[in-house]
Motif scaffolding. Structure first.
Motif, short mmCIF file in Angstrom:
data_model
loop_
_atom_site.label_atom_id
_atom_site.label_comp_id
_atom_site.label_asym_id
_atom_site.label_seq_id
_atom_site.Cartn_x
_atom_site.Cartn_y
_atom_site.Cartn_z
N CYS A 210 10.06 -0.69 -10.42
CA CYS A 210 10.69 -0.83 -11.45
C CYS A 210 9.57 -0.73 -12.73
CB CYS A 210 11.29 -2.24 -11.42
SG CYS A 210 10.20 -3.74 -11.41
N GLN A 211 10.06 -0.83 -13.94
CA GLN A 211 9.34 -0.68 -15.12
C GLN A 211 8.62 -1.91 -15.24
OE1 GLN A 211 11.50 0.48 -18.46
NE2 GLN A 211 9.51 0.61 -19.81
N SER A 212 9.15 -3.12 -15.09
CA SER A 212 8.36 -4.07 -15.49
C SER A 212 7.14 -4.34 -14.51
CB SER A 212 9.37 -5.33 -15.11
OG SER A 212 9.82 -5.50 -13.89
N ALA A 213 7.28 -3.98 -13.20
CA ALA A 213 6.10 -4.08 -12.13
C ALA A 213 5.11 -3.25 -12.81
CB ALA A 213 6.65 -3.62 -10.95
N ASN A 214 5.52 -1.92 -13.30
CA ASN A 214 4.59 -1.00 -13.79
C ASN A 214 3.82 -1.51 -15.00
OD1 ASN A 214 4.79 1.18 -11.97
ND2 ASN A 214 6.53 2.02 -13.07
N VAL A 215 4.26 -2.18 -15.84
CA VAL A 215 3.82 -2.77 -17.12
C VAL A 215 2.90 -3.82 -16.73
CG1 VAL A 215 4.25 -4.28 -19.21
CG2 VAL A 215 5.65 -2.25 -18.49
N THR A 216 3.42 -4.77 -15.50
CA THR A 216 2.45 -5.85 -15.25
C THR A 216 1.06 -5.22 -14.61
OG1 THR A 216 4.60 -6.92 -14.30
CG2 THR A 216 2.42 -7.70 -13.46
N GLN A 217 1.08 -4.32 -13.81
CA GLN A 217 0.30 -3.79 -13.10
C GLN A 217 -0.71 -3.18 -14.24
OE1 GLN A 217 0.81 -1.19 -9.75
NE2 GLN A 217 1.66 -2.77 -8.45
N ALA A 218 -0.11 -2.60 -15.28
CA ALA A 218 -1.07 -2.06 -16.28
C ALA A 218 -1.83 -3.01 -16.99
CB ALA A 218 -0.23 -0.91 -17.31
N VAL A 219 -1.01 -4.19 -17.28
CA VAL A 219 -1.76 -5.04 -18.13
C VAL A 219 -2.78 -5.59 -17.37
CG1 VAL A 219 -1.38 -7.49 -19.04
CG2 VAL A 219 0.39 -5.83 -19.57
N LEU A 220 -2.60 -6.03 -16.21
CA LEU A 220 -3.64 -6.75 -15.30
C LEU A 220 -4.86 -5.66 -14.92
CD1 LEU A 220 -1.37 -8.57 -12.64
CD2 LEU A 220 -2.68 -9.58 -14.70
N ALA A 221 -4.44 -4.42 -14.89
CA ALA A 221 -5.51 -3.28 -14.75
C ALA A 221 -6.38 -3.28 -16.08
CB ALA A 221 -4.95 -1.94 -14.56
N LYS A 222 -5.87 -3.43 -17.10
CA LYS A 222 -6.63 -3.50 -18.31
C LYS A 222 -7.46 -4.74 -18.43
CE LYS A 222 -6.19 -3.08 -23.30
NZ LYS A 222 -5.35 -3.05 -24.60
N ASN A 223 -7.02 -5.80 -18.20
CA ASN A 223 -7.68 -7.01 -17.92
C ASN A 223 -8.81 -7.11 -17.07
OD1 ASN A 223 -7.70 -9.96 -18.79
ND2 ASN A 223 -7.80 -10.01 -16.64
N ASP A 224 -8.68 -6.33 -15.92
CA ASP A 224 -9.75 -6.51 -15.00
C ASP A 224 -10.84 -5.45 -15.48
OD1 ASP A 224 -8.22 -7.99 -13.26
OD2 ASP A 224 -7.52 -6.45 -11.83
N GLY A 225 -10.59 -4.44 -16.07
CA GLY A 225 -11.61 -3.54 -16.55
C GLY A 225 -12.30 -4.21 -17.62
N LEU A 226 -11.86 -5.08 -18.58
CA LEU A 226 -12.52 -5.89 -19.47
C LEU A 226 -13.33 -7.04 -18.97
CD1 LEU A 226 -9.72 -6.14 -22.40
CD2 LEU A 226 -11.76 -4.71 -22.27
N ALA A 227 -12.87 -7.87 -17.89
CA ALA A 227 -13.46 -8.52 -17.23
C ALA A 227 -14.84 -8.14 -16.47
CB ALA A 227 -12.50 -9.26 -16.25
#
Length: 254
Positions: A2-19
């Motif tokens: 679902c779209q919300s799951a894609n958004v969730t993973q994108a947000v967390l992936a971006k955060n993981d890269g910054l972290a």
């Protein structure tokens, strides 16, 4: 998916890269980051204040970044330790993100700092999914919260390097079943160390500090938070689409 799951993973992936970038930067500077997670009222501010004071007494260059939705009460309490302390207000967001931590460290953290404690927002759901660039993640729980909490919040307890039980002086009055609690913790995080603490007596303070210093000196290696499953959903604080807020759960690591 679902779209919300894609958004969730994108947000967390971006955060993981910054972290990851933040962790690399701080590691090069000789700074070890300790992320403290717990429910509201667990006693983590009181315990952190004692740990900071002990570090100051021992001459360890230490600082703390403390997060809340509102007020600077915790920063004032922690500053009594003599350590460098800064308040981070999240304006309603119930977790910290790596970008916020980096933004508040710029121009503030001294070059000679060795330990940085980050006191996360009181919440065991959202903060568990966000890597803040930490090397040590500590999850705290008071004996008054119930010994089944690790089973209710497996992502938080499953991603911990160290679990601290607080307010142990109230264990008997609260009817706390420590054996059951330990069993539940190890069900979601096999082998993780569990430390008993009491702010009134100072029990556990030295142990927490020693574990942080051990990480500073090279062990254990960083283990990132667990990846969320697809059932996460998005909450937009204040209706702001620029700050997606995933609530996600995940299975414990094997």
């Amino acid at each position: 998916m679902c779209q919300s799951a894609n958004v969730t993973q994108a947000v967390l992936a971006k955060n993981d890269g910054l972290a990851a970038a933040l962790r690399d930067d701080l590691t090069r500077r000789g700074v070890t980051v300790v992320n403290l997670l717990s429910s509201p009222g667990s006693g983590k501010t009181e315990l952190l204040g004692l740990v900071l004071a002990r570090a100051v007494q021992r001459g360890v260059p230490v600082a703390a970044l403390t997060a809340d939705l509102a007020t600077e009460n915790d920063a004032r309490r922690l500053a009594r330790s003599g350590a460098l302390v800064k308040q981070l207000l999240t304006d309603g967001l119930c977790h910290l993100e790596a970008r916020q931590v980096r933004g508040h460290l710029n121009g503030w953290l001294p070059e000679d700092n060795e330990l940085l404690f980050v006191e996360n927002v009181g919440n065991l759901v959202c903060p568990a999914s966000y890597d803040l660039g930490e090397t040590l993640r500590i999850v705290l729980m008071a004996v008054t919260e119930g010994e089944d909490k690790p089973l209710k919040y497996p992502t938080a307890f499953g991603s911990a390097h160290l679990v601290v039980v607080t307010k142990t002086d109230l264990a008997e009055a609260a009817g706390f079943d420590e054996a059951a609690f330990r069993s539940h913790v190890h069900r979601v995080n096999p082998g993780v160390e569990i430390v008993r603490s009491c702010a009134r007596t100072g029990d556990g303070v030295d142990t927490v500090l020693e574990r942080a210093l051990a990480v500073r000196d090279g062990a254990p290696e960083h283990r990132p938070p667990l990846a969320p499953q697809s059932q996460g959903h998005i909450h937009m604080p204040g209706g702001d689409p620029g700050h997606p807020h995933p609530h996600a759960t995940s299975a414990p690591a094997s």
